[in-house]
Design a protein around this motif. Structure first.
Motif, short mmCIF file in Angstrom:
data_model
loop_
_atom_site.label_atom_id
_atom_site.label_comp_id
_atom_site.label_asym_id
_atom_site.label_seq_id
_atom_site.Cartn_x
_atom_site.Cartn_y
_atom_site.Cartn_z
N LYS A 141 29.95 34.01 32.91
CA LYS A 141 31.19 34.31 32.18
C LYS A 141 30.94 34.03 30.70
CE LYS A 141 34.40 32.83 35.84
NZ LYS A 141 35.51 31.89 36.12
N ASP B 228 39.83 30.73 33.68
CA ASP B 228 40.09 32.13 34.01
C ASP B 228 40.75 32.85 32.83
OD1 ASP B 228 39.02 31.86 36.52
OD2 ASP B 228 40.95 31.66 37.55
N LEU B 229 41.66 32.17 32.17
CA LEU B 229 42.38 32.78 31.06
C LEU B 229 41.48 32.92 29.83
CD1 LEU B 229 45.13 33.95 30.54
CD2 LEU B 229 45.91 31.71 29.76
N ALA C 135 39.34 36.00 30.61
CA ALA C 135 40.02 37.21 31.08
C ALA C 135 39.83 38.33 30.05
CB ALA C 135 41.50 36.94 31.30
N ARG C 136 39.50 39.52 30.54
CA ARG C 136 39.25 40.66 29.64
C ARG C 136 40.54 41.24 29.08
NH1 ARG C 136 33.92 42.93 29.96
NH2 ARG C 136 32.56 41.19 30.48
N THR C 137 41.64 41.17 29.85
CA THR C 137 42.91 41.73 29.39
C THR C 137 43.56 40.75 28.42
OG1 THR C 137 43.21 42.86 31.50
CG2 THR C 137 45.16 42.61 30.11
N LYS D 80 47.88 37.53 27.64
CA LYS D 80 47.37 36.14 27.63
C LYS D 80 48.40 35.15 27.10
CE LYS D 80 42.32 36.37 27.57
NZ LYS D 80 41.10 35.92 26.88
N ARG E 79 50.76 34.51 29.89
CA ARG E 79 50.08 33.78 30.97
C ARG E 79 49.83 32.32 30.59
NH1 ARG E 79 44.89 36.94 32.79
NH2 ARG E 79 44.77 35.17 34.23
#
Length: 201
Positions: A137, A169-170, A173-175, A179, A182
């Motif tokens: 990652k 994870d955040l 995260a690609r999106t 964010k 989230r």
């Protein structure tokens, strides 16, 4: 806080490994609706990266600029390499690249910033990512966010930021679009709640 302080730093501050989430009344436009991952916090100041702001330049363009590939090689790069995320990490040293990554990649210049996440700011990791030898990652950031002694504590005291434990994870995260929401959700807060609170301050 200078980047060198992060390398020398061993004792963790209370904001290390935390997210800062900008409040609606954030006075600095650089941080409007931003989520910042704090890598280092001490009496000397703080340093971190905005993780929800896109960068106009692509990873392929960076590889070409650094002369790690030429134009014919760039065309044949795997899609995952071409789409490697580049973020605007903050307003300090915007021409300098940093890679936040999982700890399965280690080089002499890698700096652990949490139990699971490291920071590397050398060409080695860019080359490794290009050659599919990189970390599981990772995300690349141009620039970083820095605060002088006591500055960040003062901003938090003035209601400019919320803070909560970071989510790996955040971070990766690609999106980017959701964010901010989230990150707030990690605290059980919605943007509407913040707007209401700001309106009644």
């Amino acid at each position: 806080m200078a980047l060198s302080t992060l390398r020398d730093k061993r004792e963790r501050g209370f904001l290390d490994g935390q997210f800062l989430i900008a409040m609606p009344g954030m006075p600095d436009g650089n941080f409007h609706r931003s989520v910042v991952y704090i890598c280092a916090h001490s009496p000397a100041g703080a340093m971190g990266f905005i993780i929800n702001r896109p960068q106009e330049i692509s990873f392929t363009e960076i590889l070409l600029h650094l002369k790690l590939v030429d134009q014919p090689e760039a065309i044949t790069l795997p899609g995952a390499t071409r789409d490697f995320p580049i973020l605007n990490g903050g307003p300090v040293e915007t021409g300098r690249g940093f890679v936040l990554h999982s700890d399965d990649y280690v080089s002499e210049s890698s700096i652990p910033v949490s139990d699971d996440i490291s920071l590397t700011a050398t060409l080695d990791i860019v080359r490794a990512i290009c050659e599919d030898r990189g970390p599981r990652k990772a995300t690349m950031l141009l620039g970083y966010a820095g605060w002088g002694p006591g500055q960040l504590e003062s901003e938090i005291g003035n209601n400019a930021w919320l803070n909560c434990p970071a989510s790996e994870d955040l971070i990766f995260a690609r999106t980017l679009d959701n964010k901010y929401e989230r990150a707030l959700a990690l605290m059980g807060v919605s943007p509407e709640m913040l707007s209401a609170e700001a309106g009644h301050a």
